[in-house]
Design a protein around this motif. Sequence first.
Motif, mmCIF file in Angstrom:
data_model
loop_
_atom_site.group_PDB
_atom_site.id
_atom_site.type_symbol
_atom_site.label_atom_id
_atom_site.label_comp_id
_atom_site.label_asym_id
_atom_site.label_seq_id
_atom_site.Cartn_x
_atom_site.Cartn_y
_atom_site.Cartn_z
ATOM 1 N N ALA A 406 53.623 50.948 41.394
ATOM 2 C CA ALA A 406 54.863 50.248 41.750
ATOM 3 C C ALA A 406 54.653 49.402 42.995
ATOM 4 O O ALA A 406 55.120 48.258 43.071
ATOM 5 C CB ALA A 406 55.971 51.263 41.980
ATOM 6 N N PHE A 407 53.914 49.936 43.944
ATOM 7 C CA PHE A 407 53.668 49.189 45.181
ATOM 8 C C PHE A 407 52.859 47.930 44.886
ATOM 9 O O PHE A 407 53.158 46.853 45.396
ATOM 10 C CB PHE A 407 52.922 50.083 46.168
ATOM 11 N N GLU A 408 51.840 48.079 44.038
ATOM 12 C CA GLU A 408 51.023 46.916 43.681
ATOM 13 C C GLU A 408 51.865 45.878 42.951
ATOM 14 O O GLU A 408 51.700 44.677 43.142
ATOM 15 C CB GLU A 408 49.839 47.337 42.807
ATOM 16 N N LEU A 409 52.773 46.348 42.097
ATOM 17 C CA LEU A 409 53.637 45.427 41.351
ATOM 18 C C LEU A 409 54.523 44.646 42.300
ATOM 19 O O LEU A 409 54.654 43.425 42.184
ATOM 20 C CB LEU A 409 54.511 46.206 40.366
ATOM 21 N N ILE A 410 55.105 45.344 43.231
ATOM 22 C CA ILE A 410 55.989 44.676 44.185
ATOM 23 C C ILE A 410 55.197 43.671 44.996
ATOM 24 O O ILE A 410 55.644 42.562 45.276
ATOM 25 C CB ILE A 410 56.641 45.715 45.111
ATOM 26 N N GLY A 414 55.985 39.904 44.818
ATOM 27 C CA GLY A 414 56.401 39.270 46.059
ATOM 28 C C GLY A 414 55.551 38.050 46.382
ATOM 29 O O GLY A 414 56.020 37.077 46.973
ATOM 30 N N LEU A 415 54.287 38.113 45.956
ATOM 31 C CA LEU A 415 53.367 37.005 46.242
ATOM 32 C C LEU A 415 53.724 35.779 45.421
ATOM 33 O O LEU A 415 53.663 34.651 45.890
ATOM 34 C CB LEU A 415 51.956 37.479 45.902
ATOM 35 N N ARG A 416 54.108 35.988 44.158
ATOM 36 C CA ARG A 416 54.355 34.869 43.254
ATOM 37 C C ARG A 416 55.796 34.398 43.283
ATOM 38 O O ARG A 416 56.138 33.465 42.585
ATOM 39 C CB ARG A 416 54.026 35.276 41.808
ATOM 40 N N VAL A 417 56.635 35.085 43.997
ATOM 41 C CA VAL A 417 58.048 34.729 43.967
ATOM 42 C C VAL A 417 58.259 33.393 44.696
ATOM 43 O O VAL A 417 57.605 33.115 45.691
ATOM 44 C CB VAL A 417 58.872 35.873 44.606
ATOM 45 N N PRO A 423 62.738 36.755 50.373
ATOM 46 C CA PRO A 423 63.198 37.872 51.193
ATOM 47 C C PRO A 423 63.876 38.989 50.397
ATOM 48 O O PRO A 423 63.767 40.154 50.761
ATOM 49 C CB PRO A 423 64.192 37.226 52.148
ATOM 50 N N THR A 424 64.563 38.628 49.309
ATOM 51 C CA THR A 424 65.265 39.658 48.545
ATOM 52 C C THR A 424 64.289 40.671 47.964
ATOM 53 O O THR A 424 64.590 41.849 47.881
ATOM 54 C CB THR A 424 66.061 39.034 47.392
ATOM 55 N N GLY A 426 61.586 41.930 49.161
ATOM 56 C CA GLY A 426 61.234 42.971 50.112
ATOM 57 C C GLY A 426 62.294 44.050 50.160
ATOM 58 O O GLY A 426 62.003 45.239 50.069
ATOM 59 N N ILE A 427 63.537 43.610 50.248
ATOM 60 C CA ILE A 427 64.635 44.570 50.376
ATOM 61 C C ILE A 427 64.753 45.413 49.117
ATOM 62 O O ILE A 427 64.796 46.639 49.168
ATOM 63 C CB ILE A 427 65.956 43.812 50.638
ATOM 64 N N VAL A 428 64.753 44.734 47.974
ATOM 65 C CA VAL A 428 64.912 45.442 46.704
ATOM 66 C C VAL A 428 63.758 46.432 46.517
ATOM 67 O O VAL A 428 63.961 47.579 46.170
ATOM 68 C CB VAL A 428 64.967 44.442 45.532
ATOM 69 N N GLY A 429 62.550 45.948 46.834
ATOM 70 C CA GLY A 429 61.372 46.793 46.665
ATOM 71 C C GLY A 429 61.460 48.038 47.509
ATOM 72 O O GLY A 429 61.286 49.151 47.021
ATOM 73 N N ALA A 430 61.780 47.847 48.772
ATOM 74 C CA ALA A 430 61.851 48.982 49.680
ATOM 75 C C ALA A 430 62.921 49.958 49.208
ATOM 76 O O ALA A 430 62.711 51.172 49.186
ATOM 77 C CB ALA A 430 62.154 48.494 51.085
ATOM 78 N N LEU A 431 64.050 49.399 48.804
ATOM 79 C CA LEU A 431 65.160 50.241 48.358
ATOM 80 C C LEU A 431 64.783 51.059 47.138
ATOM 81 O O LEU A 431 64.940 52.270 47.111
ATOM 82 C CB LEU A 431 66.362 49.361 48.019
ATOM 83 N N ILE A 432 64.244 50.326 46.141
ATOM 84 C CA ILE A 432 63.924 50.997 44.886
ATOM 85 C C ILE A 432 62.883 52.073 45.114
ATOM 86 O O ILE A 432 63.067 53.224 44.751
ATOM 87 C CB ILE A 432 63.397 49.980 43.856
#
Lengths: 551, 414
Positions: A406-410, A414-417, A423-424, A426-432
């Motif tokens: 999951a971390f690698e996916l985020i 995040g890199l290709r976004v 910025p969203t 990061g927040i969503v990832g951390a939350l999830i």
Amino acid sequence: MVDTIYHSLSLTHSNLQFLYITLYFGGTIRKNMELYIFLEKMRVKRFFKKLLKEEHPPFEKAATEDDLLKKKQIDSSLADTMELFKKIYYVPNNSDVNIRYIEIGGIKKNAAVITISSISNTKLIEELVIRPLLINEDESKEIELLLSPQVRKADVIEDILVEINNGNTTLFVDGEPYAYIISSGNFQGRSVEKAENEVVVKGPKESFNEQAMTNISLIRKRIRDEKLIVESTTISKRAKNELYLVYIKDIANEELITNIKNKLNSLDIDSIQNLSVLEEYLEDHIYSLFPTILYTERPDRASEFIEDGFIVLLMDNSPDSLILPATFWSFFHNSEDHYLRFLFGNFIRILRLMALFITLFISAIYIAITNYHVEMIPADLLLAISSTREIVPFPSLVEILMLEIAFELIREGGLRVPKPIGPTIGIVGALILGQAAVQANLVSPLVVIIVALGGLSSFAIGDTNLNYTVRLLRFPFLISAGVFGLFGLTALFTICLLYVTSIKSFGVPYLAPMTPNDSTAKDTIFRRLVKNELFRPGYLKPKDIEKKAGE
Amino acid sequence: MKTRLGLFHFLFLIFILPMLSGCWDQVSIDKRAYVVALGLDKGEDNKISITYLIANPEFSKQEGPSSEPAHEVITFPANDIISAKNTANAVIAKEITYNMLNVLIVSEDLAKDPEFIRYMYDVTKDREIKRNIPMIVTKEKVKTFLLKNKPKLETRIHKYFEFVLENSNKAGLTPNFKLHSYFSITESDAGLFLAPYATTEQIPGGKYTVGEDELLAGELKIEGEESNNSQFLGSAVFKEGKMIGTMNGEETRLTIVLNETLEMGEIYATYPDPFSPQYRFSARIMKREKNDVKINLNGYTPTIDVTVPLYMDILSIHSMETFDNGKIEQLKFHIEEEVQKKLSKLIKRTQEEFKGEAFGWSLIARKKFWTSHDFEKFDWMKTYPNMKVNVSVNVYIGTFGEQSKLPDLNQVRD
């Protein structure tokens, strides 16, 4: 080409062992096998014959005709020449190829100017080429004298085409069997910008851009040495990509240079767009997890390596340089190590080393300890882990693998976004990952800490290649720890070390100068005082080993 | 092609490798029941009665303690402590493990049994038991001790044992010997092993003593609102792996002073005031230098000369005396004499009653022999009771507390 593919196909017949086994039960093994292979060969042969006939009209033949034409010299008749060039450039279909007919004043001769407007400086052509010719009144003057910039002559069509393709202006004059060439190339590109991937706080911020000339200029700005050689070679057949080898003649090892040149000359490819692609052609260990060519976007770093006797490759369209040979340490180091004060520089080296080991081992050690070596954990932590793990439905190995992936996916997401919605993520990832997963009893809180720590530590390894190496290596370590505990971890680490000591980059051992030990350059884990760095790295066998800092 | 085939073989080997060894040893951290304290009681016939105190991990959760109890105590008969792990699973759901074993508790009854040492050597067989854990001897049955021992504040029981032993060791009231020393001392057959002595049974009304530490566990009168009534005070004396007696708090402290292998912290103790005998003053005692032990084995009666250097800060002085140089000198002599008397008494007791020493002197004496065989032949344990032991104490008086001067009482009362 057919032959090579056919050859490689016949090689794969070892893959047919499966078939071999099935045929074994059929009875006559050998005959069936041979028959099969024979049929397969025939099928492939037929397929390629058909393919060549249908898909490719005899383009190779056309190319040879074309080539013959290009070898010719131009005609003295302007009309004929123009007809020829129009045909070559498909004018008027080719919209940015400009042909302008003028009459030269004074001499009263017809002339034509060919340029490709998108890659040349039109204003310069207008002012320095066309205008002087038009306003001339002197009858006796030669054309070269009429033009203010330096003028070259060319008469072979092929050469003229190269010049035009490089954005230069060609002037054809009626009755003269050669063309005048005026440099006016102007390719569009970025200006010199800040380095984005290899960020430093203290020290130069410039980075390479996509124009090789700018990049060479950035290096020459740092090394004002007449021995600094910029050698250029064409490395692709069709796109004619230029590669620049940059090195210092009286430092770099001759054998190394010839070795690299041989490798470059042996390339037989249509097009190599940039250095990132070239990297794969040059590397010895393509399948290896460990990179053997350093890739940097910082001119200061490149120049530093050139001065030590390394060889730097530059290319148009690549905002970076390739440095060879590369050792493990060159990936591990960062230019800021030397820009910061001695102690601070070494401090960040320690941090980076810690980050390297944390990224590699932390989740694997967690798995090993919680599954095999429980007695290593302090009692309170043990009870805490035990109580939080109790309600997690998966074994700890699955749990940690899930979170790692999951971390690698985020990270990849995040890199290709696109930047505006970055910025969203990061927040969503951390939350999830953090809160929700723990609350849903999918993972235990400690695992979140461990994966997050490992993930964040991996960012401290600045080099892109080494970063991927470490991130990928984590998974084998995880699994070996899950299967064998700390024993598996140490065994795999030993295997990795053995492997790393065995690989070489252009003849240089990967862990040099640590092993084999080299007393010249001791810049490995810690850096030394700059005044004590008296020698260039001996493993490169430079022509001049002394840096002459002491004198 | 050859290299690729080699690679396939290599990968194949790697994949079958786990089958050769495998992860059979693996037990998830959350699938184990952690025994914090292991109790041994005398059972019927040759059996022993085993008591487990199992910690509840649920209690360590961050969200706060749940309704479950912090720990569970079970007692059952068993042949030994290793097979007991399986027997316990008749009651306990998870796999029993001794990984977190914090303390081994033995009842006095069992410890005094000549068969006791047989059960102790089970400990060396189980790889999960660490040998750096303490062994406690309880006056009553361990079962009763663990059931009655309900610390009010340290509900997380492994912390309780850790802290209570750490601090009573620091105060010198219990010896800091670990399980490992039990084996090493027993096997060297030259000294006494001391284990912390504890009980939950108070003598009604307690026992009055002049000093503060001449007590054994259970003799200290503690009152309070349903306070926890287990006491850790004094030590159980083991000779040749079998318990032979007890030492009270004071004797334990003096042993720590004499024994260099035991670490001595800061000890607060009281002594009678030489100038006004109705009061006692308290002192903080530290050891800054090592004891000077001189052993002479040449004569007919071997002699041991011990000099104990002590550093003392004089703290509470109820006689409200302010000491000048002359009085300090007097005080010093007084303390030296007092301590020397006590030490001699203790040594005499070990020679006459226990017939063995607990001061680690055999380790020093070993150096006097050429081979260990010589030492064994000398038989330290047998010889010790007849040795002549001279003790002298060297007191260095340091400060007189934060404020050294006290007001003159007569002037204040005036």
